[in-house]
Design a protein around this motif. Structure first.
Motif, PDB file in Angstrom:
ATOM      1  N   SER A 231       1.243   5.223  -5.154  1.00 20.93           N
ATOM      2  CA  SER A 231       0.452   6.292  -4.546  1.00 20.93           C
ATOM      3  C   SER A 231       1.203   7.612  -4.512  1.00 20.93           C
ATOM      4  O   SER A 231       0.582   8.666  -4.297  1.00 20.93           O
ATOM      5  CB  SER A 231       0.053   5.901  -3.114  1.00 20.93           C
ATOM      6  OG  SER A 231      -0.666   4.693  -3.095  1.00 20.93           O
ATOM      7  N   PRO A 379      -4.165   2.684  -5.009  1.00 24.03           N
ATOM      8  CA  PRO A 379      -3.595   4.043  -4.985  1.00 24.03           C
ATOM      9  C   PRO A 379      -4.610   5.133  -5.273  1.00 24.03           C
ATOM     10  O   PRO A 379      -4.468   6.267  -4.800  1.00 24.03           O
ATOM     11  CB  PRO A 379      -2.523   3.985  -6.082  1.00 24.03           C
ATOM     12  CG  PRO A 379      -2.139   2.545  -6.164  1.00 24.03           C
ATOM     13  CD  PRO A 379      -3.409   1.793  -5.912  1.00 24.03           C
ATOM     14  N   ILE A 383      -4.481   8.192  -2.474  1.00 23.94           N
ATOM     15  CA  ILE A 383      -4.185   9.589  -2.803  1.00 23.94           C
ATOM     16  C   ILE A 383      -5.207  10.553  -2.204  1.00 23.94           C
ATOM     17  O   ILE A 383      -4.824  11.489  -1.487  1.00 23.94           O
ATOM     18  CB  ILE A 383      -4.071   9.767  -4.332  1.00 23.94           C
ATOM     19  CG1 ILE A 383      -2.814   9.053  -4.839  1.00 23.94           C
ATOM     20  CG2 ILE A 383      -4.026  11.244  -4.713  1.00 23.94           C
ATOM     21  CD1 ILE A 383      -2.711   8.993  -6.344  1.00 23.94           C
ATOM     22  N   ARG A 407       1.123   9.325   2.967  1.00 21.28           N
ATOM     23  CA  ARG A 407       0.621   8.243   2.118  1.00 21.28           C
ATOM     24  C   ARG A 407       1.283   6.908   2.454  1.00 21.28           C
ATOM     25  O   ARG A 407       0.633   5.861   2.405  1.00 21.28           O
ATOM     26  CB  ARG A 407       0.840   8.604   0.645  1.00 21.28           C
ATOM     27  CG  ARG A 407       0.038   9.825   0.249  1.00 21.28           C
ATOM     28  CD  ARG A 407       0.226  10.217  -1.195  1.00 21.28           C
ATOM     29  NE  ARG A 407      -0.426  11.490  -1.458  1.00 21.28           N
ATOM     30  CZ  ARG A 407      -0.485  12.094  -2.636  1.00 21.28           C
ATOM     31  NH1 ARG A 407       0.087  11.507  -3.682  1.00 21.28           N
ATOM     32  NH2 ARG A 407      -1.093  13.255  -2.773  1.00 21.28           N
ATOM     33  N   CYS A 411      -0.698   3.458   3.872  1.00 19.88           N
ATOM     34  CA  CYS A 411      -0.485   2.108   3.329  1.00 19.88           C
ATOM     35  C   CYS A 411      -0.026   1.135   4.413  1.00 19.88           C
ATOM     36  O   CYS A 411      -0.516  -0.007   4.492  1.00 19.88           O
ATOM     37  CB  CYS A 411       0.537   2.151   2.201  1.00 19.88           C
ATOM     38  SG  CYS A 411       0.015   3.072   0.736  1.00 19.88           S
TER      39      CYS A 411
END
Length: 528
Positions: A231, A379, A383, A407, A411
């Motif tokens: 990502s 990803p 993003i 990011r 996750c």
């Protein structure tokens, strides 16, 4: 950078992009975050009455059948729409049929199909309504003035942010900055929900393979360690090539599971159908069915992305109608047939399709391939979700380490939530009931109602200027004085409020369905 993301996602859906500045992920979205990473963006604060804000959006779709900027034919668009619908959500189709009942499932899917078609139609008309509008919007505020003890009204102009998607532009024209912010927040929720569903799917798929650690937390942590670096890469175009193979993996999965169930049980399930298998057991079962069914479509949030890829954008409704009809027939057949064939194993089909695959090298290979596809697809959602959040935190400023932190947080949080809710179909149902339903069934009629009224007001303003009236009341008084009859002709007022009654009803139904089903599904998840 955002152009490369766009192209990667476009390849995922086999869609040709018509602009390089518009962020358009899986379920696309607006955002002020395009301003964040664009070096050529012009601040809305630098615009004035003489210098309106420029826009990087593609030109409005032709309404006279003329060719648009895209390259996709109507047939290609129909195929693209069908492929976009048939994603990970199809794994939960037998579960939804089991929850809703065999008869209710078919009629319910037909209603959901028509509802999606209605949403597409309203979004297309919303875009038609704003054709020719400039990038400014009047906003009247009541303020107390120093020279007026009784206060008064001040009219201010606010400007449309540059670089936002068409859906975001529609939201801004409908409700201004507030509408755009609320829309962005709903999209962030949608992205986070889907990422959580992907994390849950990975843990669910890997547990039936020899490669599991036997601990969901560790399995989830490994997935996070793979998704997070991907990502943060500057170019993720290569991921789309692997993500696009998901449809093929799903097809192989269904072929294998049909072969397995026919080998094990044959057609025994046909003689085991009871009255309870035809209809839902309770309202909670209806809610879980609704969420899984709504998630399995998901065409409305990407309506503008698909339309802008067409050579003839005015054929969007036709292409959607044919695609949705095909998707409905496929979903109704696959979900009911599998639910019936699995009746010898119980009258409730729990879990996703992959959970019912037998043991062996081929099912294991399918599970591992599906895990790989999900790892490559996640990803593409992290993003745009991260960019939306970054835009809310830092605005136009770009922070490299801040981007990495956001990011990574997305996750980690989605992975943690996935461990707490280890049932893929339950998570998928809740996302369908809440975020997908909101974007698909609430926003389209709401925006259409508001934009129709906005168009009527703009037509009124044009009439005042043509007739040299200071206000509509002055025009009406002139009509009465000189016996002129043109007070509410549709030629200049647009849609009448009477014609908007069905849209008000659809908006209310969407709100009620979203609130009730999301609440019941969440309660079912919490109690499980």
């Amino acid at each position: 950078y955002t152009a490369r993301i766009d192209q990667a996602i476009a390849r995922t859906f086999c869609i040709k992009m018509t602009t390089q500045t518009e962020l358009s992920p899986l379920l696309i979205v607006s955002s002020t975050t395009d301003e964040t990473n664009s070096e050529t963006t012009i601040s809305s604060s630098s615009c004035n009455n003489d210098t309106p804000c420029p826009t990087n959006n593609p030109p409005p779709p032709p309404t006279d059948g003329a060719a648009g900027d895209g390259m996709a034919t109507t047939r290609q668009t129909t195929i693209n729409i069908a492929k976009s619908c048939m994603g990970t959500g199809t794994l939960a189709l037998p579960f939804s049929a089991s929850q809703g009942g065999l008869v209710f499932n078919v009629f319910g899917l037909a209603i959901i199909s028509l509802w999606n078609l209605y949403g597409v139609d309203r979004l297309v008309k919303c875009r038609d309504l704003i054709v020719g509008w400039d990038n400014r919007r009047a906003r009247v505020r009541k303020r107390r003035r120093d020279d007026d003890e009784n206060g008064g009204e001040e009219e201010e102009l606010e400007f449309c942010p540059v670089g936002i998607s068409t859906y975001g532009r529609v939201a801004w024209f409908a409700f201004g900055r507030f509408g755009l912010e609320m829309f962005d927040l709903s999209m962030i929720s949608l992205f986070l929900g889907i990422i959580v569903a992907y994390q849950v799917a990975i843990v669910s798929f890997v547990k039936d393979t020899p490669f599991t650690t036997a601990y969901p937390l560790l399995d989830s942590l490994i997935a996070i360690l793979v998704i997070t670096p991907l990502s943060c890469l500057p170019n993720v175009g290569f991921l789309a090539r692997f993500s696009a193979s998901g449809l093929f993996v799903l097809l192989i999965s269904f072929i294998v599971i049909f072969r397995y169930v026919l080998t094990e049980h044959g057609l025994t399930g046909l003689g085991m159908i009871t009255w309870g298998d035809l209809f839902p057991a309770n309202i909670t079962a209806v809610s879980r069915w609704f969420g899984a069914a709504v998630f399995s479509y998901g065409i409305i949030p990407i309506t503008y992305n698909v339309q802008e890829s067409m050579a003839q954008p005015n054929q969007m409704f036709r292409a959607s109608r044919v695609a949705i009809q095909f998707v409905f027939l496929t979903y109704a057949l696959v979900s009911d047939v599998l639910a019936i064939l699995y009746l010898p194993e119980g009258h409730n089909f729990e879990g996703d399709v992959l959970a019912h695959l037998p043991s062996g090298w081929l099912p294991t290979l399918i599970r591992l391939t599906m895990i790989f596809v999900v790892l490559m697809t996640a990803p593409l959602l992290v993003i745009p979700c991260g960019e939306l959040i970054e835009g809310k935190i830092w605005g136009k400023e770009s922070h490299f380490w801040g981007r990495i932190a956001v990011r990574t947080s997305v996750c980690v949080i989605s992975g943690a939530v996935g461990v707490l809710v280890p049932n893929f179909v339950n998570v998928l149902s809740f996302i369908g009931c809440f975020t997908v339903s909101l974007a698909s069934f609430v926003f389209p009629p709401l925006f259409y109602i508001k934009l129709s009224d906005e168009r009527r007001q703009r037509k009124n303003e044009e009439l005042w200027k043509l007739r040299d009236c200071e206000s509509l009341n002055d025009c009406v008084r002139d009509d009465v004085k000189y016996n002129v009859s043109n007070s509410s002709g549709d030629s200049w007022t647009g849609e009448t409020r009477l014609k908007l009654i069905p849209d008000f009803l659809m908006f209310l139904i969407g709100i009620i369905a979203t609130i009730v089903t999301a609440s019941l599904t969440f309660e079912a998840i919490r109690s499980s």
